[in-house]
Design an enzyme around this catalytic site. Structure first.
Site, mmCIF file in Angstrom:
data_model
loop_
_atom_site.group_PDB
_atom_site.id
_atom_site.type_symbol
_atom_site.label_atom_id
_atom_site.label_comp_id
_atom_site.label_asym_id
_atom_site.label_seq_id
_atom_site.Cartn_x
_atom_site.Cartn_y
_atom_site.Cartn_z
ATOM 1 N N GLY A 32 0.805 -1.197 0.000
ATOM 2 C CA GLY A 32 0.000 0.000 0.000
ATOM 3 C C GLY A 32 0.849 1.262 0.000
ATOM 4 C CG ASN A 57 0.575 -7.505 8.063
ATOM 5 O OD1 ASN A 57 0.757 -6.284 8.032
ATOM 6 N ND2 ASN A 57 -0.509 -8.081 7.517
ATOM 7 C CG MET A 59 3.574 -5.280 6.943
ATOM 8 S SD MET A 59 5.117 -5.979 7.514
ATOM 9 C CE MET A 59 6.256 -5.323 6.319
ATOM 10 C CG PHE A 61 -0.329 1.645 4.842
ATOM 11 C CD1 PHE A 61 -0.658 0.425 4.278
ATOM 12 C CD2 PHE A 61 -1.357 2.496 5.241
ATOM 13 C CE1 PHE A 61 -1.988 0.043 4.129
ATOM 14 C CE2 PHE A 61 -2.690 2.128 5.093
ATOM 15 C CZ PHE A 61 -3.007 0.898 4.538
ATOM 16 C CG ASN A 90 -3.608 -1.617 -1.624
ATOM 17 O OD1 ASN A 90 -3.504 -0.840 -0.685
ATOM 18 N ND2 ASN A 90 -4.375 -2.688 -1.578
ATOM 19 C CG ASN A 123 -6.216 -0.898 2.515
ATOM 20 O OD1 ASN A 123 -7.188 -1.262 3.181
ATOM 21 N ND2 ASN A 123 -4.973 -1.135 2.872
ATOM 22 C CB SER A 126 -4.983 -1.447 6.515
ATOM 23 O OG SER A 126 -3.937 -1.728 7.427
ATOM 24 C CG ASN A 128 -1.695 -3.493 10.671
ATOM 25 O OD1 ASN A 128 -1.998 -3.921 11.790
ATOM 26 N ND2 ASN A 128 -1.463 -4.287 9.639
ATOM 27 C CB THR A 129 -3.587 3.086 9.317
ATOM 28 O OG1 THR A 129 -2.471 2.666 8.529
ATOM 29 C CG2 THR A 129 -3.633 4.610 9.377
ATOM 30 C CE LYS A 164 -7.241 -6.091 0.678
ATOM 31 N NZ LYS A 164 -5.838 -6.361 0.370
ATOM 32 C CG ASN A 193 -6.970 -5.454 4.444
ATOM 33 O OD1 ASN A 193 -5.977 -6.054 4.860
ATOM 34 N ND2 ASN A 193 -6.905 -4.257 3.894
ATOM 35 N N GLY A 218 -4.192 -15.625 5.737
ATOM 36 C CA GLY A 218 -3.930 -17.045 5.513
ATOM 37 C C GLY A 218 -5.155 -17.894 5.795
ATOM 38 N N GLY A 247 -6.819 -16.381 2.371
ATOM 39 C CA GLY A 247 -6.659 -17.810 2.595
ATOM 40 C C GLY A 247 -6.714 -18.672 1.353
HETATM 41 C C1 LIG Z 1 2.726 -8.562 5.135
HETATM 42 C C2 LIG Z 1 1.411 -8.138 4.576
HETATM 43 C C3 LIG Z 1 1.227 -6.830 4.125
HETATM 44 C C4 LIG Z 1 0.001 -6.415 3.618
HETATM 45 N N1 LIG Z 1 -0.142 -5.138 3.164
HETATM 46 C C5 LIG Z 1 -1.323 -4.753 2.624
HETATM 47 C C6 LIG Z 1 -1.481 -3.447 2.099
HETATM 48 O O1 LIG Z 1 -0.560 -2.642 2.112
HETATM 49 N N2 LIG Z 1 -2.682 -3.101 1.587
HETATM 50 C C7 LIG Z 1 -3.728 -3.982 1.552
HETATM 51 O O2 LIG Z 1 -4.821 -3.632 1.071
HETATM 52 N N3 LIG Z 1 -3.601 -5.231 2.033
HETATM 53 C C8 LIG Z 1 -2.431 -5.640 2.563
HETATM 54 N N4 LIG Z 1 -2.302 -6.907 3.051
HETATM 55 C C9 LIG Z 1 -3.476 -7.818 3.030
HETATM 56 C C10 LIG Z 1 -3.444 -8.746 1.808
HETATM 57 O O3 LIG Z 1 -3.486 -8.005 0.620
HETATM 58 C C11 LIG Z 1 -4.633 -9.702 1.830
HETATM 59 O O4 LIG Z 1 -5.844 -8.962 1.775
HETATM 60 C C12 LIG Z 1 -4.641 -10.577 3.069
HETATM 61 O O5 LIG Z 1 -3.335 -10.949 3.416
HETATM 62 C C13 LIG Z 1 -5.481 -11.838 2.872
HETATM 63 O O6 LIG Z 1 -4.943 -12.624 1.842
HETATM 64 P P1 LIG Z 1 -4.028 -13.918 2.114
HETATM 65 O O7 LIG Z 1 -4.745 -14.764 3.121
HETATM 66 O O8 LIG Z 1 -3.867 -14.554 0.775
HETATM 67 O O9 LIG Z 1 -2.725 -13.431 2.651
HETATM 68 C C14 LIG Z 1 -1.087 -7.335 3.569
HETATM 69 C C15 LIG Z 1 -0.891 -8.660 4.012
HETATM 70 C C16 LIG Z 1 0.329 -9.067 4.515
HETATM 71 C C17 LIG Z 1 0.481 -10.487 4.996
#
Ligand SMILES: Cc1cc2nc3c(=O)[nH]c(=O)nc-3n(C[C@H](O)[C@H](O)[C@H](O)COP(=O)(O)O)c2cc1C
Length: 307
Positions: A32, A57, A59, A61, A90, A123, A126, A128-129, A164, A193, A218, A247
């Site tokens: 992002g 996570n 992170m 952004f 994103n 997005n 998230s 995390n903000t 999203k 997300n 996952g 997942g």
């Molecule tokens: C390390 C990490 C960083 C992510 N960063 C973003 C992000 O910046 N923007 C966003 O919309 N989703 C972010 N996601 C969410 C993923 O795009 C996704 O929606 C979520 O991990 C579910 O998919 P998955 O189960 O295949 O991992 C992040 C996920 C992970 C694991």
């Protein structure tokens, strides 16, 4: 059928763009990205629960800001390294920007990246903000989408705008966000997300990972993501595409997302646990599944469980 990784690349700076198509992805997403540069949360900020095939996570952004990403992508294009598949950007809200100013924060990032993306994912989900998820409420959404649409119109339009959503909202909240987004002319949804919910851990490692703050992705996310895909498919009556994510790590989970209503797929965590071959494995398996069902194309399987 498209498969994509939502690529917050390891460095988070849209640097790995050209590597993804080689793995079998037929579209890619970077991000992002925020209007202002930010370091993200202190490390460690990503944790693996292997036995659950899950990540946590926070992170936050970490990225150099939209202007720096634009400059980098401009240089990449000039050097002939631009991927041949569609590219999505994103966009997140900058941490220092209050929610009241979110519309211009999003639209400025979009404007800066306009020439470097084929579509945009807003997005608003998230975890995390701080406060960002409140942007899914209808009043905030209306202002953000109005401003982003105006910006898009000024540029001549033609680049789909996707929203999203979070898996943690109630079904009614998901529907309210979707209805407002549709009224404002959204071109598609991304579901979902990461989640703040935690499953019961299988062992002590998972227990300590699940105790970390941040969004869980996952395998444990898959069931709820699928429900949100279904809700959106029913609500939109298949008028706009839904990107299924959460997942997906096998042909079965990919097929479930498609038959729940997703016409595009993404994965992230499965790359960590299954390795890069997961992508071509899923694509091959889906082709086989299409034939076994007597379909001519995967499009016929979209929403199969609902229609
Ligand atoms: C390390 C990490 C960083 C992510 N960063 C973003 C992000 O910046 N923007 C966003 O919309 N989703 C972010 N996601 C969410 C993923 O795009 C996704 O929606 C979520 O991990 C579910 O998919 P998955 O189960 O295949 O991992 C992040 C996920 C992970 C694991």
């Amino acid at each position: 059928m498209y498969l994509a990784d939502c690529s917050t690349t390891p460095s988070g700076w849209a640097e790995a763009l050209s590597a993804w198509p080689a793995l079998g992805f037929s579209w890619i997403e970077y991000g992002g990205i925020t209007r202002f540069p930010q370091e993200g949360n202190p490390k460690p900020r990503m944790f693996r629960a292997h036995s659950e095939r899950a990540l946590v996570n926070r992170m936050g952004f970490n990225n150099p800001g939209a202007a720096a990403v634009r400059d980098r992508l401009m240089a990449r294009r000039a050097s002939g390294m631009w991927p041949k598949v569609p590219v999505a950007a994103n966009i997140g809200r900058s941490r220092k920007t209050p929610n009241e100013s979110a519309p211009s924060d999003y639209s400025s990032s979009m404007e800066m990246l306009w020439n470097h993306a084929d579509m945009f994912v807003l997005n608003v989900s998230s975890p995390n903000t701080p406060g960002l998820r409140e942007l899914q409420e209808v009043d905030h959404l209306a202002s953000i989408l109005t401003e982003c649409k105006m910006m898009s119109d000024r540029k001549g339009g033609g680049k789909p705008l996707l929203l999203k959503l979070s898996p943690d909202n109630s079904d009614d909240e998901v529907i309210a966000s979707a209805q407002m987004a549709l009224r404002k002319g959204i071109d598609g949804f991304v579901a979902t997300n990461t989640t703040l919910h935690r499953p019961v851990p299988r062992n002590t490692t998972s227990r300590s990972v699940f105790a970390e703050s941040g969004g869980l992705s996952g395998r444990p996310l898959q069931a709820r993501s699928n429900e949100v895909i279904r809700l959106l498919y029913e609500e939109t009556q298949s008028t706009v595409p839904i990107v299924g994510v959460g997942g997906i790590d096998s042909v079965d989970t990919a097929w479930q997302a498609v038959s729940s209503g997703a016409s595009l797929l993404q994965l992230y965590s499965a790359l960590v646990f299954n390795g890069p071959s997961v992508v071509s494995g899923i694509v091959k398996g889906l082709r086989k599944r299409v034939k076994e069902n007597g379909f001519l194309s995967i499009e016929e399987a979209v929403g199969l469980d609902i229609t």
